[in-house]
Each structure stands twice: as C-alpha cells, then as structure tokens.
Scaffold this active site. Structure first.
Site, PDB file in Angstrom:
ATOM      1  N   HIS A 276       1.494   5.357 -14.673  1.00 15.68           N
ATOM      2  CA  HIS A 276       0.528   6.505 -14.873  1.00 15.68           C
ATOM      3  C   HIS A 276      -0.009   6.198 -16.139  1.00 15.68           C
ATOM      4  O   HIS A 276      -0.628   5.274 -16.518  1.00 15.68           O
ATOM      5  CB  HIS A 276       1.243   7.598 -14.511  1.00 15.68           C
ATOM      6  CG  HIS A 276       0.416   8.939 -14.545  1.00 15.68           C
ATOM      7  ND1 HIS A 276      -1.077   8.697 -14.397  1.00 15.68           N
ATOM      8  CD2 HIS A 276       0.865  10.106 -14.435  1.00 15.68           C
ATOM      9  CE1 HIS A 276      -1.394  10.436 -14.354  1.00 15.68           C
ATOM     10  NE2 HIS A 276      -0.350  10.949 -14.399  1.00 15.68           N
ATOM     11  N   HIS A 315      -5.833   1.536  -8.334  1.00 18.69           N
ATOM     12  CA  HIS A 315      -5.764   3.008  -8.461  1.00 18.69           C
ATOM     13  C   HIS A 315      -5.699   3.555  -7.153  1.00 18.69           C
ATOM     14  O   HIS A 315      -6.135   2.937  -5.904  1.00 18.69           O
ATOM     15  CB  HIS A 315      -7.350   3.737  -9.057  1.00 18.69           C
ATOM     16  CG  HIS A 315      -6.937   5.139  -9.592  1.00 18.69           C
ATOM     17  ND1 HIS A 315      -7.276   6.173  -8.475  1.00 18.69           N
ATOM     18  CD2 HIS A 315      -6.730   5.434 -10.826  1.00 18.69           C
ATOM     19  CE1 HIS A 315      -6.913   7.143  -9.179  1.00 18.69           C
ATOM     20  NE2 HIS A 315      -6.809   6.990 -10.554  1.00 18.69           N
ATOM     21  N   ASP A 371      -7.102   2.726 -17.929  1.00 24.15           N
ATOM     22  CA  ASP A 371      -6.151   2.109 -18.966  1.00 24.15           C
ATOM     23  C   ASP A 371      -6.631   0.878 -19.388  1.00 24.15           C
ATOM     24  O   ASP A 371      -5.919   0.392 -20.504  1.00 24.15           O
ATOM     25  CB  ASP A 371      -4.757   2.340 -18.471  1.00 24.15           C
ATOM     26  CG  ASP A 371      -4.502   3.940 -18.307  1.00 24.15           C
ATOM     27  OD1 ASP A 371      -4.587   4.739 -19.202  1.00 24.15           O
ATOM     28  OD2 ASP A 371      -3.824   4.156 -17.300  1.00 24.15           O
TER      29      ASP A 371
HETATM   30  N1  CMC Z   1      -1.771  -5.614  -9.905  1.00 28.79           N
HETATM   31  C1  CMC Z   1      -1.403  -6.448  -8.679  1.00 28.79           C
HETATM   32  N2  CMC Z   1      -1.396  -6.045  -7.319  1.00 28.79           N
HETATM   33  C2  CMC Z   1      -1.677  -4.736  -7.356  1.00 28.79           C
HETATM   34  C3  CMC Z   1      -2.008  -3.908  -8.501  1.00 28.79           C
HETATM   35  C4  CMC Z   1      -1.970  -4.503  -9.686  1.00 28.79           C
HETATM   36  N3  CMC Z   1      -2.298  -3.499 -10.910  1.00 28.79           N
HETATM   37  N4  CMC Z   1      -2.021  -2.722  -7.962  1.00 28.79           N
HETATM   38  C5  CMC Z   1      -1.915  -2.589  -6.704  1.00 28.79           C
HETATM   39  N5  CMC Z   1      -1.552  -3.958  -6.187  1.00 28.79           N
HETATM   40  C6  CMC Z   1      -1.331  -4.270  -4.767  1.00 28.79           C
HETATM   41  C7  CMC Z   1      -0.082  -4.004  -4.497  1.00 28.79           C
HETATM   42  O1  CMC Z   1       0.877  -5.090  -4.793  1.00 28.79           O
HETATM   43  C8  CMC Z   1      -0.204  -3.989  -2.862  1.00 28.79           C
HETATM   44  O2  CMC Z   1      -0.275  -5.124  -2.474  1.00 28.79           O
HETATM   45  P1  CMC Z   1       0.232  -5.349  -0.804  1.00 28.79           P
HETATM   46  O3  CMC Z   1      -0.848  -4.733   0.064  1.00 28.79           O
HETATM   47  O4  CMC Z   1       0.115  -6.880  -0.596  1.00 28.79           O
HETATM   48  O5  CMC Z   1       1.475  -4.990  -0.691  1.00 28.79           O
HETATM   49  C9  CMC Z   1      -1.546  -3.236  -2.812  1.00 28.79           C
HETATM   50  O6  CMC Z   1      -2.454  -3.780  -4.087  1.00 28.79           O
HETATM   51  C10 CMC Z   1      -1.699  -1.808  -2.769  1.00 28.79           C
HETATM   52  O7  CMC Z   1      -1.001  -1.386  -3.969  1.00 28.79           O
HETATM   53  P2  CMC Z   1      -0.054   0.060  -3.912  1.00 28.79           P
HETATM   54  O8  CMC Z   1       0.901  -0.021  -4.911  1.00 28.79           O
HETATM   55  O9  CMC Z   1       0.316   0.228  -2.520  1.00 28.79           O
HETATM   56  O10 CMC Z   1      -1.098   0.997  -4.477  1.00 28.79           O
HETATM   57  P3  CMC Z   1      -0.563   2.603  -4.903  1.00 28.79           P
HETATM   58  O11 CMC Z   1      -2.064   3.478  -4.606  1.00 28.79           O
HETATM   59  O12 CMC Z   1       0.308   3.104  -4.451  1.00 28.79           O
HETATM   60  O13 CMC Z   1      -0.689   2.363  -6.398  1.00 28.79           O
HETATM   61  C11 CMC Z   1      -1.237   2.234  -8.690  1.00 28.79           C
HETATM   62  C12 CMC Z   1      -1.694   2.604  -7.335  1.00 28.79           C
HETATM   63  C13 CMC Z   1      -2.196   2.726 -10.060  1.00 28.79           C
HETATM   64  C14 CMC Z   1       0.180   2.545  -9.143  1.00 28.79           C
HETATM   65  C15 CMC Z   1      -1.026   0.711  -8.770  1.00 28.79           C
HETATM   66  O14 CMC Z   1      -2.556   0.087  -8.388  1.00 28.79           O
HETATM   67  C16 CMC Z   1      -0.633  -0.022 -10.072  1.00 28.79           C
HETATM   68  O15 CMC Z   1       0.503  -0.100 -10.150  1.00 28.79           O
HETATM   69  N6  CMC Z   1      -1.543  -0.635 -11.020  1.00 28.79           N
HETATM   70  C17 CMC Z   1      -0.993  -0.960 -12.273  1.00 28.79           C
HETATM   71  C18 CMC Z   1      -0.565   0.467 -13.262  1.00 28.79           C
HETATM   72  C19 CMC Z   1      -1.850   1.002 -13.765  1.00 28.79           C
HETATM   73  O16 CMC Z   1      -2.821   0.646 -14.337  1.00 28.79           O
HETATM   74  N7  CMC Z   1      -1.699   2.281 -13.794  1.00 28.79           N
HETATM   75  C20 CMC Z   1      -2.652   3.247 -14.271  1.00 28.79           C
HETATM   76  C21 CMC Z   1      -3.357   3.875 -12.971  1.00 28.79           C
HETATM   77  S1  CMC Z   1      -4.869   4.830 -13.528  1.00 28.79           S
HETATM   78  C22 CMC Z   1      -4.584   5.996 -14.809  1.00 28.79           C
HETATM   79  C23 CMC Z   1      -3.374   6.697 -14.567  1.00 28.79           C
HETATM   80  O17 CMC Z   1      -2.959   7.081 -13.488  1.00 28.79           O
HETATM   81  O18 CMC Z   1      -2.700   7.078 -15.572  1.00 28.79           O
END
Ligand code: CMC
Length: 434
Positions: A276, A315, A371
């Site tokens: 987050h 996201h 971010d």
């Molecule tokens: N790098 C590599 N792969 C990713 C990433 C990433 N940053 N984000 C998602 N994926 C992949 C994930 O591995 C999955 O792949 P597969 O379908 O093959 O298993 C697919 O994309 C869907 O990911 P998810 O984890 O199911 O998506 P989510 O909606 O649960 O997670 C998230 C959203 C923001 C937690 C995630 O994209 C993430 O971990 N990003 C990196 C951390 C980040 O930048 N967070 C800040 C978010 S925005 C501001 C805030 O909230 O503060």
C-alpha cells in the site's frame, strides 16, 4: 453525472437464481449495480441452514459502503474528488481547499476557506506528552511506527473525542487531526535525525508549513516556491482514493464507534505496508538496488520469474495509467529543476518503458501507480525513504476523516463483522498431554 452512472448501475432489475441443491428459484433485486449480500441468506438447503454467503478474500468484488466522496474509473484512468477531476484540483487548488471539499462535499467560498484555514492552523500544537513520547523512541525506529504511536496517543489527551455522534465534536477532532499532522511529521523527522524539536508558527499554507516543520532550522527558512507547489500537488494527489486498504481499515475500526484518533492510527498502520503506501519507500529501495539503466532488463526478467514485484506498478482498481502517476512525473521535473536532478530518474524512466512494452505487464494491465515517481521527489527534497509514507499519511488523513465522517453519518452502516468459511477440525475433546 452521466459519466459515473453506468448502464449497469442505473438499471434496476433482478437476478434470477436457481439453487441446484433444492431446485428452488429466487429473485434477488439489483440496485445500483449490486445485489445485497444479505439477500443471499434466504437461499438455504433447510431451515437450519445459515444461508448462502459470498466468499471474497481481499474484498475484491464487495461494495462495503455507498460513498459520495471519490470516484475512480479504473479502466479509463479517471479520478475525481466530489466530481472534480484530480488534474484540475492539482493544477489550481490548495490542499486545504481540497480537504474542505472532501469533508464538506463542496469547495469553500473565500470566507469559508479563510475560517477553515484559521481553524486548522490553530490546531497545529501537540501536547508536551506527545513530544516526549516521540523522543522516547530509538533513532533507528521506522517513522511510520512512531507516527502510529503518536496519532493513537493523541486520543489519550482527548477523551471527549469518544462522543462521535456529536457533529461539533467530530469537527473539532477533524480540525485537530489535520492541523497536527505536519507538526507530528516534523517532530518525528527531527527526532530520528538527531535534531531538537522545534516549533514554527503555522502560516496556514499547509504545504509550506509541512516543509517548515520538516526542514527549518531557524525563522529565516523560506522554501523554494516550486518545492511548495510540488508539495501542495503531492498532498492533493494523495488526499483520498475511495475504499483502499487503509481507508477500509479506518472505516472498519470506526464502525465499532471508536474515537477518530484510534481510527487514524489504524489507517497509518495499514498504509505502512509495502503493498500500500509503503510502496513509495520500496520503489526507492528497488531503484537503488538496480542502480543503472543497463541493469533494468535483468531486473524485469527476475520480476517475471516471480522473484519479487515491480514496486510502484499495478493497482487493484486501475487497469490503465494511474492519473496521479502522470501528474507526479511532471511535478518531479519541476522539483528537479529546483533541487537538482535525481540520477535515479533515468533508471525509473527506463524501467517504466521496458515494463510498458513487455507482454507480462501488458497482459496483466500493470501500469505505474502513484508510488512509482513520488519517492524520487521526496528523495530530491532530502527526505530518507522511511519518511515518504509519513508524507502520504499526512495527506491521506483528510480522506480518512472524510470517509470516517461519512460512515458515522450513514444509518445503513453497522459494525464491520465479516463471516468466514470454517475449515478447521470438527469437535474434539481436551485430554491432558503426557
Ligand atoms: N509486479 C509484478 N507482477 C505483478 C505486480 C507487480 N507490481 N502487481 C501485480 N502483479 C501480477 C501478479 O503476480 C498477478 O500475476 P498472476 O495472475 O500471474 O498471478 C497479477 O499481476 C494480478 O496481481 P494481484 O496481486 O492479484 O493484484 P491485486 O489487485 O491483488 O494487487 C497490488 C494490487 C497493488 C497490491 C499489486 O499490483 C502490487 O503488489 N503492486 C506492487 C506494490 C505497489 O506498488 N503498491 C502500491 C499500490 S497504489 C498506492 C497505494 O495503494 O498506496
């Protein structure tokens, strides 16, 4: 608001459901693009059955509230506060104007803005006990741990804040929390960098006061206007983001009629996580680890092999470029003009380019989020990575409080108490071991 109300959201109708276990048919009303989860409960196998539930880990497809504050269209990359596009607010508004908008639903008149600014400004002092509390922490402590303790601790000085049903009391606590956040950020940063606590009178320019609290060593301190403007933009961009993890935490805690200081402490705790708000810090650590542009492709390959995530990308809601990231990228250029270039910008730009052209990221609709570039700005201002999420928390306090207030005023809200699907052992009986 034709852009908001999609056809599925305005069309009323019903969902025809047939339960193959019993052969019974049901009609579940559809309103505002949703069925009521409790309507599922009538679907039972027999009178003793609890009734059907929906299983939604991570609340991926559950609307937990009706809200009039922030609108996001994740596919189109749109973000509006109370109907105003984020681009227009970032371009023309001040942070306190936006905070007022989030809390009251309308932009303030000049007289309202003046009264609001004076009221927030008057609340910028923190009790001596909180200063002592902050100073009791080891200098290696993470600033978010200290912020969490300080915000929660403030509640101890305001037991009257438990009267959450009284609008006047709520407003007093809202003003105080928004007023003290820059002071707390400055206090924490000073302590962790070995400087004495110093207080400078608040001017009412929230971005400027925050910079002063963080960096000023004497009354002569005058931040570069370009940096003040950039901080104002960053604060606006981070002010609210509908039902994100920390806002959901604030609403969850508040649903137990908990005082707002404890709710905001809960928001700080959720924001701290690297998935987050903590992502801005994680991005900087990642860029430092990559170091040079030529190492970008190797890093991206490791991410694709599942050896870590590309921080600042992806996201839950945006499946397009995060509109905040676009504005932050522009703002970064203005800050670098004032503070000098951050050499890691080249690495970030190369990383973004490689990722945006790569099938792995394209297929999963992973774009830079808020971010990705913000940490580069904070670093150019001279802040250490641990402080980045503190700035995020200062800004988000306004959104948390707007959402908390909306929840308290919403008669439909109840204590947040989800169900579970029990998968543990059946009944067994205790016998002493050995
Ligand atoms: N790098 C590599 N792969 C990713 C990433 C990433 N940053 N984000 C998602 N994926 C992949 C994930 O591995 C999955 O792949 P597969 O379908 O093959 O298993 C697919 O994309 C869907 O990911 P998810 O984890 O199911 O998506 P989510 O909606 O649960 O997670 C998230 C959203 C923001 C937690 C995630 O994209 C993430 O971990 N990003 C990196 C951390 C980040 O930048 N967070 C800040 C978010 S925005 C501001 C805030 O909230 O503060």
């Amino acid at each position: 608001m034709p852009d908001v109300t999609t056809t599925s959201a305005i069309a009323t109708g019903h969902l025809a459901v047939q339960d193959s276990r019993t052969g019974k048919a049901y009609e579940l009303p559809i309103r505002e693009g949703a069925i009521r989860a409790t309507d599922l409960r009538q679907i039972k196998t027999d009178a003793k059955d609890f009734g059907l539930m929906s299983y939604d880990p991570g609340l991926v497809n559950t609307a937990a509230c009706r809200s009039a504050i922030t609108f996001i269209d994740g596919d189109a990359g749109k973000l509006w506060y109370r109907g105003y596009p984020i681009e227009e607010l970032a371009e023309g508004a001040t942070f306190l104007e936006v905070a007022y908008l989030l809390l009251h639903g309308e932009l303030p008149t000049p007289a309202q803005l003046d009264a609001w600014t004076q009221a927030v400004r008057a609340e910028s002092e923190v009790p001596d006990g909180i200063v002592a509390l902050v100073r009791s922490f080891p200098r290696e402590a993470h600033p978010m741990s200290v912020l969490l303790a300080a915000v929660g601790g403030l509640g101890a000085y305001h037991p009257e804040s438990k009267a959450i049903q009284q609008p006047e009391q709520r407003l007093r606590d809202i003003r105080r929390l928004i007023g003290v956040m820059p002071t707390l950020a400055g206090l924490i940063y000073r302590h962790l960098t070995g400087r004495e606590p110093r207080r400078f009178p608040a001017t009412g320019d929230y971005a400027r006061d925050l910079l002063t609290a963080l960096f000023a060593d004497d009354e002569q301190y005058t931040p570069d206007p370009r940096v003040v403007r950039a901080m104002n933009v960053l604060l606006i961009l981070h002010a609210d983001h509908e039902q994100n993890c920390s806002t959901n935490a604030v609403r969850n805690i508040g649903s137990a009629d908990t005082d707002p200081y404890s709710c905001i402490a809960g928001g700080v705790a959720a924001l701290y996580g690297p998935l987050h708000g903590g992502a801005n810090e994680a991005v900087l650590r990642m860029l430092h680890q990559i170091q040079t542009v030529d190492r970008v492709p190797g890093f991206v390959d490791r991410v694709k092999r599942g050896e870590g995530r590309l921080m600042g990308f992806g996201h839950r809601v945006y499946k397009n470029y995060d509109p905040r990231a676009r504005i932050i990228k522009r703002t970064a250029e203005e800050v670098f003009a004032a503070q000098g270039m951050n050499p890691l910008l080249d690495v970030a730009v190369a990383l973004e380019k490689v990722a945006l052209e790569d099938a792995y990221f394209i297929e999963r609709k992973l774009y830079p989020n808020v971010d990705f570039y913000s940490g580069l700005i904070y670093e150019a201002l001279g802040l250490p990575p641990g402080m980045f999420t503190v700035i995020f928390a200062v800004a988000r306090t306004s959104g948390w409080l707007a959402q908390w207030q909306e929840m308290v005023e919403d008669d439909e809200q109840k204590i947040a108490r989800p169900r579970q699907i029990y998968i543990g052992p059946g009944l067994r009986h205790y016998t002493p071991r050995g």
